[in-house]
Design an enzyme around this catalytic site. Structure first.
Site, PDB file in Angstrom:
ATOM      1  N   TYR A  82      37.578   2.306 -36.269  1.00 18.59           N
ATOM      2  CA  TYR A  82      36.540   1.262 -36.631  1.00 18.59           C
ATOM      3  C   TYR A  82      37.090  -0.122 -36.669  1.00 18.59           C
ATOM      4  O   TYR A  82      36.323  -0.865 -35.925  1.00 18.59           O
ATOM      5  CB  TYR A  82      36.093   1.824 -38.142  1.00 18.59           C
ATOM      6  N   VAL A  83      38.233  -0.355 -37.413  1.00 14.85           N
ATOM      7  CA  VAL A  83      38.696  -1.732 -37.204  1.00 14.85           C
ATOM      8  C   VAL A  83      39.090  -2.023 -35.892  1.00 14.85           C
ATOM      9  O   VAL A  83      38.750  -3.518 -35.381  1.00 14.85           O
ATOM     10  CB  VAL A  83      39.794  -1.915 -38.423  1.00 14.85           C
ATOM     11  N   ASP A 103      45.559   3.817 -28.246  1.00 13.54           N
ATOM     12  CA  ASP A 103      45.245   4.703 -29.315  1.00 13.54           C
ATOM     13  C   ASP A 103      46.116   5.953 -28.898  1.00 13.54           C
ATOM     14  O   ASP A 103      46.143   6.233 -27.457  1.00 13.54           O
ATOM     15  CB  ASP A 103      43.923   4.819 -29.575  1.00 13.54           C
ATOM     16  N   THR A 105      45.583   3.895 -42.636  1.00 10.35           N
ATOM     17  CA  THR A 105      46.591   3.866 -43.813  1.00 10.35           C
ATOM     18  C   THR A 105      45.760   4.559 -44.947  1.00 10.35           C
ATOM     19  O   THR A 105      45.603   3.999 -45.891  1.00 10.35           O
ATOM     20  CB  THR A 105      46.771   2.107 -44.379  1.00 10.35           C
ATOM     21  N   THR A 165      45.021  -2.441 -43.963  1.00 10.69           N
ATOM     22  CA  THR A 165      45.171  -2.717 -44.940  1.00 10.69           C
ATOM     23  C   THR A 165      46.276  -1.920 -45.870  1.00 10.69           C
ATOM     24  O   THR A 165      46.878  -0.941 -45.889  1.00 10.69           O
ATOM     25  CB  THR A 165      44.106  -1.925 -46.084  1.00 10.69           C
ATOM     26  N   PHE A 195      44.784 -16.612 -69.961  1.00 10.71           N
ATOM     27  CA  PHE A 195      44.899 -15.994 -71.269  1.00 10.71           C
ATOM     28  C   PHE A 195      43.957 -15.122 -71.430  1.00 10.71           C
ATOM     29  O   PHE A 195      42.840 -15.049 -70.815  1.00 10.71           O
ATOM     30  CB  PHE A 195      45.342 -17.005 -72.242  1.00 10.71           C
ATOM     31  N   CYS A 237      31.627 -15.062 -79.242  1.00 10.68           N
ATOM     32  CA  CYS A 237      30.574 -14.323 -78.651  1.00 10.68           C
ATOM     33  C   CYS A 237      31.207 -13.022 -77.789  1.00 10.68           C
ATOM     34  O   CYS A 237      30.522 -12.210 -77.901  1.00 10.68           O
ATOM     35  CB  CYS A 237      29.857 -15.307 -77.538  1.00 10.68           C
TER      36      CYS A 237
HETATM   37  N1  NAD Z   1      36.910   1.316 -41.675  1.00 10.86           N
HETATM   38  C1  NAD Z   1      36.912  -0.004 -42.649  1.00 10.86           C
HETATM   39  O1  NAD Z   1      35.601  -0.457 -43.039  1.00 10.86           O
HETATM   40  C2  NAD Z   1      38.018  -0.790 -42.726  1.00 10.86           C
HETATM   41  C3  NAD Z   1      37.656  -2.307 -43.094  1.00 10.86           C
HETATM   42  C4  NAD Z   1      38.526  -2.954 -43.399  1.00 10.86           C
HETATM   43  C5  NAD Z   1      39.823  -2.544 -43.542  1.00 10.86           C
HETATM   44  N2  NAD Z   1      40.046  -1.246 -43.073  1.00 10.86           N
HETATM   45  C6  NAD Z   1      41.439  -0.994 -42.896  1.00 10.86           C
HETATM   46  O2  NAD Z   1      41.954  -0.989 -41.536  1.00 10.86           O
HETATM   47  C7  NAD Z   1      42.935   0.115 -41.345  1.00 10.86           C
HETATM   48  C8  NAD Z   1      42.163   0.921 -40.059  1.00 10.86           C
HETATM   49  O3  NAD Z   1      41.023   1.522 -40.507  1.00 10.86           O
HETATM   50  P1  NAD Z   1      39.917   2.357 -39.691  1.00 10.86           P
HETATM   51  O4  NAD Z   1      38.821   2.741 -40.422  1.00 10.86           O
HETATM   52  O5  NAD Z   1      39.913   1.436 -38.134  1.00 10.86           O
HETATM   53  O6  NAD Z   1      41.009   3.646 -39.343  1.00 10.86           O
HETATM   54  P2  NAD Z   1      40.890   4.571 -38.167  1.00 10.86           P
HETATM   55  O7  NAD Z   1      41.330   5.920 -38.781  1.00 10.86           O
HETATM   56  O8  NAD Z   1      39.277   4.617 -37.706  1.00 10.86           O
HETATM   57  O9  NAD Z   1      41.667   4.124 -36.825  1.00 10.86           O
HETATM   58  C9  NAD Z   1      42.904   4.312 -37.021  1.00 10.86           C
HETATM   59  C10 NAD Z   1      43.353   4.668 -35.284  1.00 10.86           C
HETATM   60  O10 NAD Z   1      44.574   4.262 -35.183  1.00 10.86           O
HETATM   61  C11 NAD Z   1      45.270   5.189 -34.262  1.00 10.86           C
HETATM   62  N3  NAD Z   1      46.740   5.134 -34.145  1.00 10.86           N
HETATM   63  C12 NAD Z   1      47.161   5.828 -35.291  1.00 10.86           C
HETATM   64  N4  NAD Z   1      48.552   5.768 -35.018  1.00 10.86           N
HETATM   65  C13 NAD Z   1      48.674   5.284 -33.798  1.00 10.86           C
HETATM   66  C14 NAD Z   1      49.837   4.710 -32.940  1.00 10.86           C
HETATM   67  N5  NAD Z   1      51.145   4.890 -33.467  1.00 10.86           N
HETATM   68  N6  NAD Z   1      49.730   4.179 -31.840  1.00 10.86           N
HETATM   69  C15 NAD Z   1      48.268   3.822 -31.679  1.00 10.86           C
HETATM   70  N7  NAD Z   1      47.045   4.237 -32.303  1.00 10.86           N
HETATM   71  C16 NAD Z   1      47.493   4.739 -33.596  1.00 10.86           C
HETATM   72  C17 NAD Z   1      44.610   6.592 -34.811  1.00 10.86           C
HETATM   73  O11 NAD Z   1      44.398   7.424 -33.621  1.00 10.86           O
HETATM   74  C18 NAD Z   1      42.987   5.959 -35.096  1.00 10.86           C
HETATM   75  O12 NAD Z   1      42.055   5.864 -33.917  1.00 10.86           O
HETATM   76  C19 NAD Z   1      43.074   0.727 -42.394  1.00 10.86           C
HETATM   77  O13 NAD Z   1      43.974   0.309 -42.961  1.00 10.86           O
HETATM   78  C20 NAD Z   1      41.892   0.681 -43.248  1.00 10.86           C
HETATM   79  O14 NAD Z   1      42.104   0.623 -44.704  1.00 10.86           O
HETATM   80  C21 NAD Z   1      39.089  -0.364 -42.809  1.00 10.86           C
END
Ligand code: NAD
Length: 413
Positions: free
Chosen positions: A6-7, A26, A82, A120, A252, A258
Site C-alpha cells: 500500500y505504501v 518487490d 513491519t 513504521t 508536569f 477543575c
Molecule cells: N498501510 C498503511 O495505511 C500504512 C500507512 C502508513 C505507514 N504504513 C507502514 O508502512 C509499512 C508498509 O506498509 P504496507 O501496508 O505498505 O505493507 P504491505 O504488506 O502492503 O507491503 C509491504 C511489501 O513489501 C514487500 N517486501 C517485503 N520484503 C521485501 C524485500 N526484501 N524486498 C522487496 N519487497 C519486500 C512485500 O512483498 C509487500 O508487498 C509498514 O511499516 C506500515 O506500518 C502503512
C-alpha cells in the site's frame, strides 16, 4: 521503491506522476506483473490511473531484483511491512532482509545513495538495525521519511499531505529526500532521525486516543440523553483550547480545582450508569503515574538541599487546590528531604479561604518552607526543581544560578 505494498505502490505511482523515474522492487511477483502491465496491484482510489500513466510513460517500472531497482537510483525508499509479532513487538524481518539486499547491491555501485526508511519503525531502529547492516558501504547515508497516508484516501493524502517528515543525522541526505516532495504545497519538517521514527507512533497513538475519546464521551452523552454529535461538534468549534496545540506540550502533571474534580465526577457518574469508560477512567491514573515519575526523579537527587520553584498547580496563579506540587512536597518531606519553596505568586499572608485551608491541611508548616524571594531560595539550595513554566525573567535567573536544575515542568527548554 523497495516494497510495493500500500505504501510503496502509492508512493511510487505518485512520485512517478510528479516527474521522477521510479523503479519498484518487490518479492511478490504478482505485484511486479501488475505494475508492469500498468495495473494497480490492489484497490486504492486513483491509483490505477497513476500506475497506468507512469508505466506507459516509462517513469514507473518494476522488478523482483532489488539490485536492478537500485542500479541508477539516487534515493531508495524502504516500504516493506513491519507487522506485529505475537507478543505485540514490531517484526523487523522484512526490514533486515531488504537492508541486506541493499548492502549487497551497493557493493557494485559507485554512485551515492540515500536510503530512507518509510516503513513504521520504532525509535532507534535505523541506528541499531539499518545503519549497522549498511556500514562500510561507501556513499550510503540513511534517513527516515515516515508515511502518513490513510488507506482509501492514499493518493489524495500524498498529493495534499497533512504532514511530511524527514529525519536524519546529516543535512545533505535529508535535503535529498525532502526534495522528492518539492512539488507539493506542504513543506517537509526536518527533524532528528529518532524524532522521525517516533512521530509516526505519536500521530497514530493520538488519532487512536481521539477516536476513543470521542466514542467514550459520545457513549456517556447518549446514556444521559444528550446528542453526542452536538457535543463533539461544539467541542470542535473551540480552536484555541480544544482543536489546537494547547495542552500538547509535555510537562508536569495537571492539577487544580477543575480537571481532577470533573474527571472524578465523570467516572463516578459513568459507573452509576453501568458504563465502562476505560480511557476516561485511566486519565487520573496516568496523571498520578506522571507525578510519581517526577517524585522519584527528585528523590534520586539524593540528600541535598532542594529548592522548589513553583507551588501552585500552574504558573500565573496562586491556586493551591490539588496542586501536584503539594503531593510532591509531601513525599519529599516524608522521605526526610531538606527543602524550601519559592512561588512568584504565593505569599502565605495573602492566600485565604479554601486555598489556605487546603495547603495548611496538607503541609501545616508550609509557612516555614516558603521563601519570599528567588534569590533567597537560590542562595540556600544545592539543587533546584522547577515545577512550573517560569517567566522569561525567572528562567534567566534560574539559569544564572549555575545550580543543577531538575526541570520537571520542561518549561526551561
Ligand atoms: N498501510 C498503511 O495505511 C500504512 C500507512 C502508513 C505507514 N504504513 C507502514 O508502512 C509499512 C508498509 O506498509 P504496507 O501496508 O505498505 O505493507 P504491505 O504488506 O502492503 O507491503 C509491504 C511489501 O513489501 C514487500 N517486501 C517485503 N520484503 C521485501 C524485500 N526484501 N524486498 C522487496 N519487497 C519486500 C512485500 O512483498 C509487500 O508487498 C509498514 O511499516 C506500515 O506500518 C502503512
Amino acid at each position: 521503491m523497495l516494497g510495493l505494498g500500500y505504501v510503496g505502490c502509492v508512493t511510487a505511482a505518485c512520485l512517478a506522476a510528479s516527474g521522477h523515474h521510479v523503479c519498484g522492487a518487490d518479492r511478490d511477483e504478482h505485484k511486479i506483473t501488475s505494475v508492469r502491465a500498468g495495473q494497480a496491484p490492489f484497490y486504492e482510489p486513483g491509483l490505477e490511473e497513476l500506475v497506468r500513466e507512469g508505466s506507459s510513460a516509462g517513469r514507473l517500472t518494476a522488478t523482483t531484483a532489488t539490485a536492478q531497482a537500485l542500479e541508477n537510483a539516487d534515493v531508495a525508499l524502504i516500504c516493506v511491512g513491519t507487522p506485529s509479532e505475537r507478543n505485540g513487538n514490531l517484526g523487523l524481518d522484512q526490514l533486515r532482509r531488504v537492508t541486506e539486499d541493499i548492502a549487497a547491491a551497493c557493493r557494485s555501485r559507485t554512485k551515492p545513495l540515500v536510503v530512507a526508511v518509510r516503513s513504521t519503525v520504532f525509535p532507534g531502529t535505523c541506528e541499531q538495525v539499518v545503519m549497522p547492516l549498511l556500514a562500510g558501504q561507501n556513499g550510503v547515508s540513511v534517513a527516515v521519511n515516515p508515511e502518513f497516508l490513510r488507506e482509501g484516501a492514499a493518493v489524495k493524502d500524498f498529493i495534499e499531505p497533512a504532514l511530511i517528515v524527514v529525519g536524519g543525522n546529516q543535512p545533505e541526505p535529508m535535503q535529498r529526500v525532502a526534495a522528492l516532495y518539492s512539488g507539493l504545497k506542504q513543506k517537509p519538517c526536518l527533524v532528528a532521525l529518532r524524532t522521525a521514527e517516533m512521530i509516526k507512533y505519536a500521530c497514530n497513538a493520538f488519532h487512536a486516543v481521539k477516536i476513543g475519546f470521542a466514542n467514550e464521551i459520545g457513549a456517556l452523552a447518549e446514556v444521559m440523553g444528550v446528542v453526542p454529535e452536538e457535543v463533539l461538534s461544539t467541542l470542535c468549534t473551540d480552536e484555541r483550547l480544544n482543536i489546537s496545540a494547547a495542552y500538547l506540550k509535555p510537562g508536569f502533571a495537571f492539577g487544580g480545582s477543575c480537571l481532577p474534580k470533573d474527571l472524578r465526577a465523570l467516572q463516578y457518574r459513568a459507573a452509576r450508569l453501568d458504563l465502562n469508560l476505560p480511557m476516561l477512567q485511566s486519565v487520573l491514573a496516568s496523571n498520578d503515574e506522571h507525578l510519581h515519575r517526577a517524585i522519584q526523579a527528585v528523590l534520586d537527587q539524593g540528600m541535598v538541599r532542594i529548592g522548589v520553584v513553583g507551588l501552585a498547580f500552574k504558573e500565573n496563579t496562586d491556586d493551591l487546590r490539588e496542586s501536584p506540587v503539594v503531593t510532591l512536597l509531601e513525599h519529599l518531606i516524608g522521605k526526610g528531604r531538606d527543602l524550601r519553596v519559592y512561588d512568584p505568586h504565593i505569599q502565605m499572608e495573602k492566600i485565604y479561604g479554601s486555598n489556605r485551608n487546603y495547603i495548611l491541611n496538607a503541609i501545616p508548616h508550609i509557612g516555614r518552607l516558603l521563601t519570599p524571594s528567588f534569590e533567597e531560595l537560590a542562595g540556600w539550595a544545592e539543587r533546584l526543581v522547577v515545577t512550573q513554566r517560569p517567566s522569561a525573567d525567572l528562567a534567566r535567573q534560574i539559569r544564572a544560578t549555575g545550580l543543577p536544575v531538575l526541570d520537571v515542568a520542561r518549561g526551561l527548554r
